[in-house]
Design a protein around this motif. Structure first.
Motif, PDB file in Angstrom:
ATOM      1  N   GLY A 119      -3.681 -24.997   0.415  1.00 21.98           N
ATOM      2  CA  GLY A 119      -3.716 -25.174   1.626  1.00 21.98           C
ATOM      3  C   GLY A 119      -2.138 -24.947   2.456  1.00 21.98           C
ATOM      4  N   VAL A 120      -1.280 -23.902   1.895  1.00 21.99           N
ATOM      5  CA  VAL A 120       0.264 -23.692   2.074  1.00 21.99           C
ATOM      6  C   VAL A 120       0.076 -22.138   2.365  1.00 21.99           C
ATOM      7  CG1 VAL A 120       0.931 -25.332   0.367  1.00 21.99           C
ATOM      8  CG2 VAL A 120       0.781 -23.140  -0.610  1.00 21.99           C
ATOM      9  N   TRP A 121      -0.893 -21.289   2.423  1.00 21.48           N
ATOM     10  CA  TRP A 121      -0.855 -19.512   2.701  1.00 21.48           C
ATOM     11  C   TRP A 121      -0.234 -19.837   3.916  1.00 21.48           C
ATOM     12  CZ3 TRP A 121      -3.528 -16.406   6.200  1.00 21.48           C
ATOM     13  CH2 TRP A 121      -3.085 -15.391   6.014  1.00 21.48           C
ATOM     14  N   ARG A 122       0.497 -18.712   4.546  1.00 22.92           N
ATOM     15  CA  ARG A 122       1.548 -18.418   5.732  1.00 22.92           C
ATOM     16  C   ARG A 122       1.088 -16.928   6.110  1.00 22.92           C
ATOM     17  NH1 ARG A 122       0.382 -22.737   5.389  1.00 22.92           N
ATOM     18  NH2 ARG A 122       1.573 -24.484   6.220  1.00 22.92           N
ATOM     19  N   PRO A 123       0.431 -16.484   7.146  1.00 24.96           N
ATOM     20  CA  PRO A 123       1.250 -14.783   7.423  1.00 24.96           C
ATOM     21  C   PRO A 123       1.578 -14.308   7.584  1.00 24.96           C
ATOM     22  CG  PRO A 123       0.094 -16.289   9.167  1.00 24.96           C
ATOM     23  CD  PRO A 123       0.077 -16.791   8.069  1.00 24.96           C
ATOM     24  N   ILE A 124       2.485 -13.525   7.046  1.00 26.83           N
ATOM     25  CA  ILE A 124       3.823 -12.971   7.029  1.00 26.83           C
ATOM     26  C   ILE A 124       3.470 -11.539   8.646  1.00 26.83           C
ATOM     27  CG2 ILE A 124       5.024 -11.513   5.758  1.00 26.83           C
ATOM     28  CD1 ILE A 124       4.680 -13.066   3.613  1.00 26.83           C
ATOM     29  N   GLU A 125       4.341 -11.795   9.332  1.00 30.55           N
ATOM     30  CA  GLU A 125       4.215 -10.736  10.249  1.00 30.55           C
ATOM     31  C   GLU A 125       2.744 -10.202  10.855  1.00 30.55           C
ATOM     32  OE1 GLU A 125       6.429  -7.121   8.986  1.00 30.55           O
ATOM     33  OE2 GLU A 125       8.468  -8.109   8.895  1.00 30.55           O
ATOM     34  N   GLY A 126       2.253 -11.431  11.148  1.00 29.93           N
ATOM     35  CA  GLY A 126       0.966 -11.370  11.431  1.00 29.93           C
ATOM     36  C   GLY A 126      -0.305 -10.396  10.624  1.00 29.93           C
ATOM     37  N   SER A 127      -0.011 -10.512   9.069  1.00 33.17           N
ATOM     38  CA  SER A 127      -0.894 -10.491   7.946  1.00 33.17           C
ATOM     39  C   SER A 127      -1.997 -11.030   8.157  1.00 33.17           C
ATOM     40  CB  SER A 127      -0.052 -10.442   6.628  1.00 33.17           C
ATOM     41  OG  SER A 127       0.078 -11.692   6.233  1.00 33.17           O
ATOM     42  N   ARG A 128      -3.154 -10.784   7.657  1.00 35.41           N
ATOM     43  CA  ARG A 128      -4.173 -11.327   7.386  1.00 35.41           C
ATOM     44  C   ARG A 128      -4.344 -11.763   6.049  1.00 35.41           C
ATOM     45  NH1 ARG A 128      -9.261  -9.049  11.092  1.00 35.41           N
ATOM     46  NH2 ARG A 128      -7.791  -8.920  13.221  1.00 35.41           N
ATOM     47  N   LEU A 129      -5.128 -12.761   5.204  1.00 29.84           N
ATOM     48  CA  LEU A 129      -5.394 -13.394   3.921  1.00 29.84           C
ATOM     49  C   LEU A 129      -6.269 -11.807   2.658  1.00 29.84           C
ATOM     50  CD1 LEU A 129      -5.113 -15.071   1.831  1.00 29.84           C
ATOM     51  CD2 LEU A 129      -7.352 -15.838   2.331  1.00 29.84           C
ATOM     52  N   LEU A 130      -6.758 -11.738   4.145  1.00 28.03           N
ATOM     53  CA  LEU A 130      -7.134  -9.900   2.950  1.00 28.03           C
ATOM     54  C   LEU A 130      -5.997  -9.210   3.045  1.00 28.03           C
ATOM     55  CD1 LEU A 130      -9.837  -8.837   2.178  1.00 28.03           C
ATOM     56  CD2 LEU A 130     -10.596  -8.054   4.385  1.00 28.03           C
ATOM     57  N   GLU A 131      -5.507  -9.047   4.101  1.00 33.40           N
ATOM     58  CA  GLU A 131      -4.347  -7.612   3.286  1.00 33.40           C
ATOM     59  C   GLU A 131      -3.346  -7.878   2.475  1.00 33.40           C
ATOM     60  OE1 GLU A 131      -1.196  -5.065   6.066  1.00 33.40           O
ATOM     61  OE2 GLU A 131      -2.306  -6.840   6.732  1.00 33.40           O
ATOM     62  N   ASP A 132      -2.858  -9.507   2.127  1.00 36.05           N
ATOM     63  CA  ASP A 132      -1.957  -9.980   1.245  1.00 36.05           C
ATOM     64  C   ASP A 132      -2.849 -10.379  -0.033  1.00 36.05           C
ATOM     65  OD1 ASP A 132      -0.595 -10.476   3.352  1.00 36.05           O
ATOM     66  OD2 ASP A 132      -0.652 -12.344   3.609  1.00 36.05           O
ATOM     67  N   VAL A 133      -4.345 -10.746  -0.528  1.00 40.29           N
ATOM     68  CA  VAL A 133      -4.849 -10.589  -1.219  1.00 40.29           C
ATOM     69  C   VAL A 133      -5.482  -8.910  -2.114  1.00 40.29           C
ATOM     70  CG1 VAL A 133      -6.676 -10.984  -2.750  1.00 40.29           C
ATOM     71  CG2 VAL A 133      -6.001 -12.767  -1.005  1.00 40.29           C
ATOM     72  N   GLY A 134      -5.649  -8.124  -1.080  1.00 43.32           N
ATOM     73  CA  GLY A 134      -6.207  -6.467  -0.906  1.00 43.32           C
ATOM     74  C   GLY A 134      -5.311  -5.520  -1.314  1.00 43.32           C
ATOM     75  N   GLY A 135      -4.412  -6.043  -0.350  1.00 42.91           N
ATOM     76  CA  GLY A 135      -3.433  -4.560  -0.458  1.00 42.91           C
ATOM     77  C   GLY A 135      -2.239  -4.450  -2.010  1.00 42.91           C
ATOM     78  N   PRO A 136      -2.208  -6.216  -3.126  1.00 38.49           N
ATOM     79  CA  PRO A 136      -1.383  -5.631  -4.271  1.00 38.49           C
ATOM     80  C   PRO A 136      -2.729  -5.282  -4.680  1.00 38.49           C
ATOM     81  CG  PRO A 136      -0.990  -7.397  -3.050  1.00 38.49           C
ATOM     82  CD  PRO A 136      -1.390  -7.149  -2.036  1.00 38.49           C
ATOM     83  N   LEU A 137      -4.009  -5.535  -4.773  1.00 38.41           N
ATOM     84  CA  LEU A 137      -4.864  -4.985  -5.674  1.00 38.41           C
ATOM     85  C   LEU A 137      -4.994  -3.638  -6.175  1.00 38.41           C
ATOM     86  CD1 LEU A 137      -7.251  -7.499  -5.691  1.00 38.41           C
ATOM     87  CD2 LEU A 137      -5.650  -7.364  -7.890  1.00 38.41           C
ATOM     88  N   VAL A 138      -5.204  -3.384  -4.366  1.00 32.87           N
ATOM     89  CA  VAL A 138      -5.042  -1.493  -4.128  1.00 32.87           C
ATOM     90  C   VAL A 138      -3.922  -0.850  -4.422  1.00 32.87           C
ATOM     91  CG1 VAL A 138      -5.560  -0.009  -2.108  1.00 32.87           C
ATOM     92  CG2 VAL A 138      -6.688  -2.344  -2.078  1.00 32.87           C
ATOM     93  N   MET A 139      -2.749  -1.384  -4.152  1.00 36.34           N
ATOM     94  CA  MET A 139      -1.811  -0.359  -4.357  1.00 36.34           C
ATOM     95  C   MET A 139      -1.832  -0.231  -6.330  1.00 36.34           C
ATOM     96  SD  MET A 139       2.147  -1.025  -3.568  1.00 36.34           S
ATOM     97  CE  MET A 139       3.632   0.061  -3.600  1.00 36.34           C
ATOM     98  N   VAL A 140      -2.083  -1.558  -7.340  1.00 38.85           N
ATOM     99  CA  VAL A 140      -1.948  -1.344  -8.685  1.00 38.85           C
ATOM    100  C   VAL A 140      -2.919  -0.329  -9.249  1.00 38.85           C
ATOM    101  CG1 VAL A 140      -4.184  -3.461  -9.142  1.00 38.85           C
ATOM    102  CG2 VAL A 140      -1.760  -3.220  -9.828  1.00 38.85           C
ATOM    103  N   VAL A 141      -4.401   0.302  -8.424  1.00 32.38           N
ATOM    104  CA  VAL A 141      -5.072   1.096  -8.659  1.00 32.38           C
ATOM    105  C   VAL A 141      -4.049   2.510  -9.852  1.00 32.38           C
ATOM    106  CG1 VAL A 141      -6.825   2.555  -8.591  1.00 32.38           C
ATOM    107  CG2 VAL A 141      -7.105  -0.018  -7.583  1.00 32.38           C
ATOM    108  N   PRO A 142      -3.930   2.928  -8.373  1.00 37.30           N
ATOM    109  CA  PRO A 142      -2.232   3.815  -9.697  1.00 37.30           C
ATOM    110  C   PRO A 142      -1.964   4.046 -10.546  1.00 37.30           C
ATOM    111  CG  PRO A 142      -2.975   3.819  -6.963  1.00 37.30           C
ATOM    112  CD  PRO A 142      -2.624   2.446  -7.438  1.00 37.30           C
ATOM    113  N   PHE A 143      -1.033   2.690 -10.250  1.00 35.81           N
ATOM    114  CA  PHE A 143      -0.024   2.088 -11.941  1.00 35.81           C
ATOM    115  C   PHE A 143      -1.119   1.753 -12.929  1.00 35.81           C
ATOM    116  CE2 PHE A 143       3.187   1.033  -8.224  1.00 35.81           C
ATOM    117  CZ  PHE A 143       4.173   1.448  -9.018  1.00 35.81           C
ATOM    118  N   ALA A 144      -2.648   0.811 -12.278  1.00 37.08           N
ATOM    119  CA  ALA A 144      -3.677   1.009 -13.699  1.00 37.08           C
ATOM    120  C   ALA A 144      -4.141   2.071 -14.341  1.00 37.08           C
ATOM    121  CB  ALA A 144      -4.680  -0.409 -13.075  1.00 37.08           C
ATOM    122  N   LEU A 145      -4.206   3.442 -13.679  1.00 37.19           N
ATOM    123  CA  LEU A 145      -4.825   4.541 -14.175  1.00 37.19           C
ATOM    124  C   LEU A 145      -3.536   5.222 -14.925  1.00 37.19           C
ATOM    125  CD1 LEU A 145      -6.598   5.982 -10.716  1.00 37.19           C
ATOM    126  CD2 LEU A 145      -7.646   4.685 -12.991  1.00 37.19           C
TER     127      LEU A 145
END
Length: 355
Positions: A131-157
């Protein structure tokens, strides 16, 4: 002249150093492109921004990724041709430690990026649960969770491809034993990254707990103040544990199957010495900080800073140091016994030959 060129390690260092730089640049830019597209898919644009804003934002990283990919492909093609060249050029490149170092460096950077990005994503998940998540510059939880996971794909490959390619080359140009050596080195690189994440997460978690206990005895503070530190610390520790435990268990299993070969390997010795050295530095730095704070308190030389970080780092680093020193001592004792047995066998063999 061809022999001199084959022994020119500086040229190989330039070639594979350039490959490493453009490979890392390419995966970073591809990850940025994916993150921008995800932001558009979850519709995080401000009302005053035009629909073309995300397209403008994606142009620069896409151009960089394209340029880096072309540069990497050109240099990789040149390196592949050198591998197939006639002696002495071809064998020199196939046995080059610089090429092996390139593969391990990409695995190191990719594994580190995976640790950081997955921890960042998991931190937001834990923050939402607590219960302590706070949006950064209007971001959404889906973006904050999914953004790093999407960006990690090229590194994982990149991690997977270079790991697989290094193992294939070791088998094609060397032997099954060389392939085993290359895989052992790659696993220990990943174990090193995972251990770093685990140690940092545990020290961070312990520091947050000590600060909470210290401050709660003086003032009334909200539990959320502790939870805000728990989320990132726990995320780093969990991801680090997931990366370190399987790879280290695999390494220990290999040592149990062939104790002398693994204990005498350069990669394992390097891993144990490197971790032990870093742990020693952390322990000494923490002790120096604690002695400094104690001296200031005894001499009443000014306000004493909180020692929670020094205590936390000291506790975690000491455990890491003791464990790895025990492993190193066991390996050295095993190799030492084998060397003594070999030395004792040499005179006996000489006497038999004379007889």
């Amino acid at each position: 002249d061809s022999a001199r060129t084959a022994d020119d390690w500086l040229t190989r260092a330039y070639l594979y150093g350039g490959l490493f730089v453009v490979a890392v640049a390419a995966v970073i830019w591809f990850g940025t492109v994916a993150q921008v597209i995800l932001g558009e898919l979850v519709d995080t644009r401000a009302m005053w921004e035009s629909w073309e804003s995300w397209q403008q934002a994606v142009v620069s990283p896409l151009a960089g990724a394209s340029a880096a990919s072309v540069a990497w492909l050109c240099q990789w093609t040149l390196a592949a041709r050198l591998l197939q060249a006639d002696p002495p050029m071809g064998p020199a490149h196939r046995a080059s430690r610089t090429r092996t170092g390139y593969f391990l460096a990409v695995v190191l950077v990719s594994a580190t990026a995976v640790l950081i990005l997955v921890s960042s994503s998991l931190r937001n998940v834990f923050a939402e649960i607590l219960g302590v998540w706070r949006p950064i510059e209007g971001s959404r939880l889906l973006e904050d969770v999914g953004g790093p996971l999407v960006m990690v794909v090229p590194f994982a490959l990149a991690w997977w491809w270079h790991w697989r390619r290094s193992a294939q080359e070791a088998l094609s140009f060397g032997s099954p034993e060389r392939r085993t050596t290359v895989l052992r080195s790659s696993r220990l690189v990943v174990a090193f990254v995972g251990l770093a994440g685990l140690a940092i997460g545990l020290a961070w978690e312990l520091n947050a707990l000590l600060e909470h206990l210290e401050l709660s005895g003086r003032t009334l503070i909200a539990t959320s103040a502790l939870d805000e530190h728990v989320a990132p610390a726990l995320a780093a520790a969990v991801v680090g544990l997931v990366m370190w435990a399987p790879t280290w268990a695999r390494s220990q299993g290999a040592r149990a199957a062939d104790p002398l070969l693994v204990a005498a390997s350069t990669s394992r010795r390097t891993y144990l010495l490197l971790v032990s050295g870093i742990a020693v530095i952390a322990v000494m730095g923490s002790l120096a900080s604690l002695v400094y704070q104690a001296t200031r308190a005894l001499l009443d030389a000014g306000p004493v800073e909180q020692a929670s970080w020094a205590v936390s780092v000291l506790a975690v680093a000491a455990v890491v140091l003791v464990y790895h020193l025990l492993q190193l001592r066991s390996d050295m004792a095993l190799v030492g016994r084998a060397d003594k047995a070999a030395e004792a066998a040499e005179p006996e063999a000489g006497e038999e030959a004379q007889a």
